[in-house]
Scaffold this motif. Sequence first.
Motif, PDB file in Angstrom:
ATOM      1  N   LYS A 467       0.855  -1.182   0.000  1.00 28.16           N
ATOM      2  CA  LYS A 467       0.000   0.000   0.000  1.00 28.16           C
ATOM      3  C   LYS A 467       0.894   1.236   0.000  1.00 28.16           C
ATOM      4  O   LYS A 467       1.806   1.344   0.821  1.00 28.16           O
ATOM      5  N   VAL A 468       0.621   2.159  -0.927  1.00 28.20           N
ATOM      6  CA  VAL A 468       1.448   3.360  -1.038  1.00 28.20           C
ATOM      7  C   VAL A 468       0.559   4.590  -0.942  1.00 28.20           C
ATOM      8  O   VAL A 468      -0.459   4.686  -1.627  1.00 28.20           O
ATOM      9  N   SER A 469       0.918   5.530  -0.071  1.00 29.83           N
ATOM     10  CA  SER A 469       0.151   6.792  -0.018  1.00 29.83           C
ATOM     11  C   SER A 469       1.120   7.951   0.238  1.00 29.83           C
ATOM     12  O   SER A 469       2.270   7.735   0.604  1.00 29.83           O
ATOM     13  N   PHE A 470       0.636   9.170   0.017  1.00 31.39           N
ATOM     14  CA  PHE A 470       1.489  10.342   0.249  1.00 31.39           C
ATOM     15  C   PHE A 470       1.631  10.567   1.752  1.00 31.39           C
ATOM     16  O   PHE A 470       0.673  10.370   2.497  1.00 31.39           O
ATOM     17  N   SER A 471       2.810  11.013   2.161  1.00 29.99           N
ATOM     18  CA  SER A 471       3.055  11.212   3.589  1.00 29.99           C
ATOM     19  C   SER A 471       3.173  12.696   3.899  1.00 29.99           C
ATOM     20  O   SER A 471       3.527  13.484   3.034  1.00 29.99           O
ATOM     21  N   LYS A 472       2.896  13.067   5.163  1.00 34.55           N
ATOM     22  CA  LYS A 472       3.131  14.466   5.524  1.00 34.55           C
ATOM     23  C   LYS A 472       4.509  14.604   6.157  1.00 34.55           C
ATOM     24  O   LYS A 472       5.006  15.680   6.403  1.00 34.55           O
ATOM     25  N   SER A 473       5.143  13.449   6.413  1.00 29.56           N
ATOM     26  CA  SER A 473       6.460  13.484   7.066  1.00 29.56           C
ATOM     27  C   SER A 473       7.557  13.642   6.030  1.00 29.56           C
ATOM     28  O   SER A 473       7.363  13.384   4.844  1.00 29.56           O
ATOM     29  N   THR A 474       8.745  14.050   6.505  1.00 30.12           N
ATOM     30  CA  THR A 474       9.921  13.982   5.628  1.00 30.12           C
ATOM     31  C   THR A 474      10.932  13.141   6.360  1.00 30.12           C
ATOM     32  O   THR A 474      10.795  12.905   7.561  1.00 30.12           O
ATOM     33  N   ILE A 475      11.929  12.666   5.633  1.00 30.66           N
ATOM     34  CA  ILE A 475      12.914  11.786   6.301  1.00 30.66           C
ATOM     35  C   ILE A 475      14.144  12.606   6.674  1.00 30.66           C
ATOM     36  O   ILE A 475      14.653  13.349   5.854  1.00 30.66           O
TER      37      ILE A 475
END
Length: 475
Positions: A467-475
């Motif tokens: 499952k792939v979705s957009f994240s609000k986090s950054t690495i």
Amino acid sequence: IDSKKQRLEESPPSRVLHIRKLPNEVSETEVIALGLPFGKVTNILMLKGKNQAFLELGTEEAAITMVNYYTAVTPQVRNTPVFIQYSNHKELKTDSALNQRAQAVLQAVSAVQDGSSPSSDPGVLDLAPPPSPVLRIIIDNMFYPVTLDVLQQIFSKFGTVMKIITFTKNNQFQALLQFSDPVNAQQAKLSLDGQNIYNSCCTLRIDFSKLVNLNVKYNNDKSRDYTRPDLPTGDGETANKDHSLLGTPSGALASYSSGGGYSSSLSLAQGGGAISPLSAAAAAAAAAGRVALSGSGVSGVLLASNLNEERVKILYNKKDSALIQLSDGNQAQLAMSHLNGQKVFGKVMRVTLSKHQTVALPREGLDDQLLTKDFSGSPLHRFKKPGSKNFQNIFPPSATLHLSNVRDGLGEDDLRLLFSNSGGTVKAFKFFQDRKMALIQMTSVEEAIQTLMDLHNYDMGGNHHLKVSFSKSTI
């Protein structure tokens, strides 16, 4: 236990009350609502793990009246009986930092109370019976559409909602909502009047209606009688496909908030979540001015255009356009605000609300171009369950993607390779602790959109679909 119980009940009167057996995930607002009819509530302390709370009233008289009243009438929170007794504490001393949220709730509630409390002396109980089971609701600052289903979802927390009629008057969205019992209407008014449905917008203004019974002729986006699922939808208006939900108990549309309930529903000072999954996104989209101010039932259909014809085949006579039907107007608005102007296959996609109410499926055997497809049973949905926690994780396209349902034994190198092969460059990668989820950062938003389209629902073998979705986090 009996002797202990007796001892508990024999505490002398105090303006601090001890409330036990509260249902899980109950909010400060719901506990405060128990004390509101009896005067000013001056403090509250929730013991979340123990299902208990302490409530401090302005005067001992108010507390005594409250205890006496609830000795005769069983107090209930969310249809569950709770126990109220005097506490050994004479006042509540709470750590203000820990108790910030409760203070915010109290301030909001007392502001409402000061504006509308009929009894000027908080010690004098005004237990006038509520005049009607029907509330008149006006919504101010409506920067984001509020639908009949949203109202039903919010007000059902206080009792059985029987009927709702929505209409526009003086350019304002208004609604009449009928509970099965006037007491529920009173509790809803006390708790919700003055609150925002979404963060910093859509403020509820609630009064009792002069009507005591609503007459609903049609079940559609503007009016609903939950006691009569058989009503017609009215002149040629199509009821949404979802209207099989008509007869469902209110719980089916239950809370979207993380607490599985009302816990984060009022967006008070903390800016903490609002009643709906769409809160932050909606407020952001509204602030960006990209959301049409349409209180009337927005259709769930979007028109996407300026698509890359080589890669996308949809509308027969306009190869660069597609109609996409979402399950309701709110979701369509959100998709539009997130996706309009994003680059897909090298072209900037335009997304607007369509004038069509639905996307019709062709009759069997007529669509030889395969231009239309029904996705209602598709495995691609991330948000199938009503009230799923995932609703809070709907974010606009970003270069960082969130992966879940990663198969055991798959390492960082495998995933980096998979994502590089789909035509992008992986800049960063991070596994979550359980290694079932990860964040992966591509070089651009456009690349991330491309890899999400290629790899969401990718079969990793062993019946594991990524499952792939957009994240609000950054690495």
